[in-house]
Design a protein around this motif. Structure first.
Motif, mmCIF file in Angstrom:
data_model
loop_
_atom_site.group_PDB
_atom_site.id
_atom_site.type_symbol
_atom_site.label_atom_id
_atom_site.label_comp_id
_atom_site.label_asym_id
_atom_site.label_seq_id
_atom_site.Cartn_x
_atom_site.Cartn_y
_atom_site.Cartn_z
ATOM 1 N N VAL A 100 0.863 -1.175 0.000
ATOM 2 C CA VAL A 100 0.000 0.000 0.000
ATOM 3 C C VAL A 100 0.903 1.229 0.000
ATOM 4 O O VAL A 100 1.824 1.334 0.812
ATOM 5 N N PHE A 101 0.668 2.128 -0.951
ATOM 6 C CA PHE A 101 1.451 3.355 -1.078
ATOM 7 C C PHE A 101 0.703 4.518 -0.444
ATOM 8 O O PHE A 101 -0.530 4.580 -0.463
ATOM 9 N N THR A 102 1.466 5.455 0.086
ATOM 10 C CA THR A 102 0.903 6.711 0.568
ATOM 11 C C THR A 102 1.870 7.837 0.214
ATOM 12 O O THR A 102 3.052 7.594 -0.031
ATOM 13 N N GLY A 103 1.381 9.073 0.144
ATOM 14 C CA GLY A 103 2.255 10.199 -0.135
ATOM 15 C C GLY A 103 1.996 10.864 -1.478
ATOM 16 O O GLY A 103 1.332 10.312 -2.353
ATOM 17 N N ASP A 104 2.556 12.074 -1.640
ATOM 18 C CA ASP A 104 2.311 12.842 -2.859
ATOM 19 C C ASP A 104 2.983 12.245 -4.091
ATOM 20 O O ASP A 104 2.679 12.611 -5.226
ATOM 21 N N GLY A 105 3.915 11.309 -3.888
ATOM 22 C CA GLY A 105 4.557 10.657 -5.020
ATOM 23 C C GLY A 105 3.614 9.776 -5.817
ATOM 24 O O GLY A 105 3.909 9.427 -6.978
ATOM 25 N N ILE A 106 2.470 9.424 -5.229
ATOM 26 C CA ILE A 106 1.495 8.591 -5.942
ATOM 27 C C ILE A 106 1.053 9.262 -7.235
ATOM 28 O O ILE A 106 1.027 8.633 -8.303
ATOM 29 N N LEU A 107 0.700 10.536 -7.153
ATOM 30 C CA LEU A 107 0.214 11.248 -8.335
ATOM 31 C C LEU A 107 1.282 11.346 -9.415
ATOM 32 O O LEU A 107 0.978 11.302 -10.607
ATOM 33 N N VAL A 108 2.526 11.461 -8.996
ATOM 34 C CA VAL A 108 3.624 11.654 -9.943
ATOM 35 C C VAL A 108 4.046 10.336 -10.593
ATOM 36 O O VAL A 108 4.354 10.293 -11.788
ATOM 37 N N TYR A 109 4.022 9.251 -9.825
ATOM 38 C CA TYR A 109 4.624 8.001 -10.299
ATOM 39 C C TYR A 109 3.631 6.852 -10.474
ATOM 40 O O TYR A 109 4.040 5.710 -10.666
ATOM 41 N N GLN A 110 2.332 7.126 -10.443
ATOM 42 C CA GLN A 110 1.369 6.028 -10.527
ATOM 43 C C GLN A 110 1.433 5.270 -11.853
ATOM 44 O O GLN A 110 1.197 4.054 -11.886
ATOM 45 N N VAL B 127 3.610 -7.002 -8.108
ATOM 46 C CA VAL B 127 2.849 -7.511 -6.962
ATOM 47 C C VAL B 127 1.572 -6.694 -6.806
ATOM 48 O O VAL B 127 1.479 -5.561 -7.292
ATOM 49 N N PRO B 128 0.552 -7.253 -6.139
ATOM 50 C CA PRO B 128 -0.671 -6.477 -5.902
ATOM 51 C C PRO B 128 -0.372 -5.233 -5.081
ATOM 52 O O PRO B 128 0.465 -5.258 -4.181
ATOM 53 N N TYR B 129 -1.069 -4.148 -5.385
ATOM 54 C CA TYR B 129 -0.831 -2.907 -4.657
ATOM 55 C C TYR B 129 -2.116 -2.096 -4.576
ATOM 56 O O TYR B 129 -3.077 -2.325 -5.315
ATOM 57 N N SER B 130 -2.115 -1.117 -3.685
ATOM 58 C CA SER B 130 -3.231 -0.172 -3.552
ATOM 59 C C SER B 130 -2.670 1.162 -3.116
ATOM 60 O O SER B 130 -1.503 1.276 -2.727
#
Length: 241
Positions: free
Chosen positions: A163-173, A182-185
């Motif tokens: 599970v990812f959190t943080g502002d990097g999600i928008l940049v690196y999704q 692997v499965p992720y959310s």
């Protein structure tokens, strides 16, 4: 135990008061204002709302980095100012550790990612283990600055849900979708940014463990050189800018 906590390591400005494992108040804003404009008014507002006498605070906690160089400096200066004025110790809380602690109890690997530019992220890898009737956070990889591709390779090797959190999600999704096998959310909105409540909660653990420092001793942990310092180093080494 009463802790006043700050997090200004990113665009988010957040102030909280944690007392004896209870989050008494939290004020978090993710808006285009400088932290020098927001932190002190937020402390004033919280103090009024919960009738807090700042003299009764036992320690000042601050997200000590990594993160925005300017944000960290402002947060550090604010925490040091309160520590000196009130004669209270400081508790330095690693930014990435606090972000992971905000997802306390998640069974997946918890991976905060802050955008560090140049295809890099500030990150760490964590898991929560249930032992003796309670969870504890285990640090599988302490916070570091790394290329997003290298992080995804390491996560693939661990072969566990993430599970990812943080502002990097928008940049690196897009890269995550392309390269992670692997499965992720992704954490939901109320858990995917920095919060002073998490800083304060983890600071309570540190307080019990005696991880205190004086205001004079405290300094941010940037993890890497600033852009200006990197460019100066490249120039000195004969590299191109």
């Amino acid at each position: 135990m009463k802790i006043l906590a700050f997090d200004s390591s990113s665009f988010v400005a957040s102030v909280a008061v944690v007392m004896d494992t209870v989050l008494m108040a939290e004020y978090t804003v993710n808006f285009k204002k400088t932290h020098s404009q927001t932190l002190l008014p937020m402390v004033d507002e919280i103090a009024k709302m919960i009738e807090l006498d700042l003299e009764t605070v036992d320690a000042i906690a601050v997200a000590a980095g990594p993160g925005s160089f300017t944000g960290l400096r402002i947060g550090s200066a604010t925490a040091k100012g309160f520590g000196l004025a009130l004669g209270k110790p400081l508790i330095s809380v690693p930014t990435i550790d606090a972000m992971a602690y905000g997802l306390f109890g998640f069974t997946d690997l918890v991976v905060p990612i802050m955008d560090a530019k140049r295809n890099q992220v500030y990150t760490g890898i964590y898991q929560f283990l249930f032992e003796n009737g309670q969870y504890r956070m285990e640090v599988l990889h302490p916070q570091w600055a790394v290329d997003i591709k290298e992080l995804l390779i390491e996560l693939n090797q661990k072969e566990k849900r993430v599970v990812f959190t943080g502002d990097g999600i928008l940049v690196y999704q897009e890269q995550i979708a392309e390269k992670l096998k692997v499965p992720y959310s992704f954490a939901p909105p109320h858990l995917n940014r920095q919060r002073a409540g998490a800083v304060g909660a983890l600071a309570e653990v540190y307080f019990i463990e005696g991880k205190l420092e004086s205001a004079a001793e405290h300094k941010p942990n940037y993890l890497r050189l600033s852009q200006a310092e990197r460019e100066r180093k490249e120039k000195e080494e004969g590299g191109s800018i």
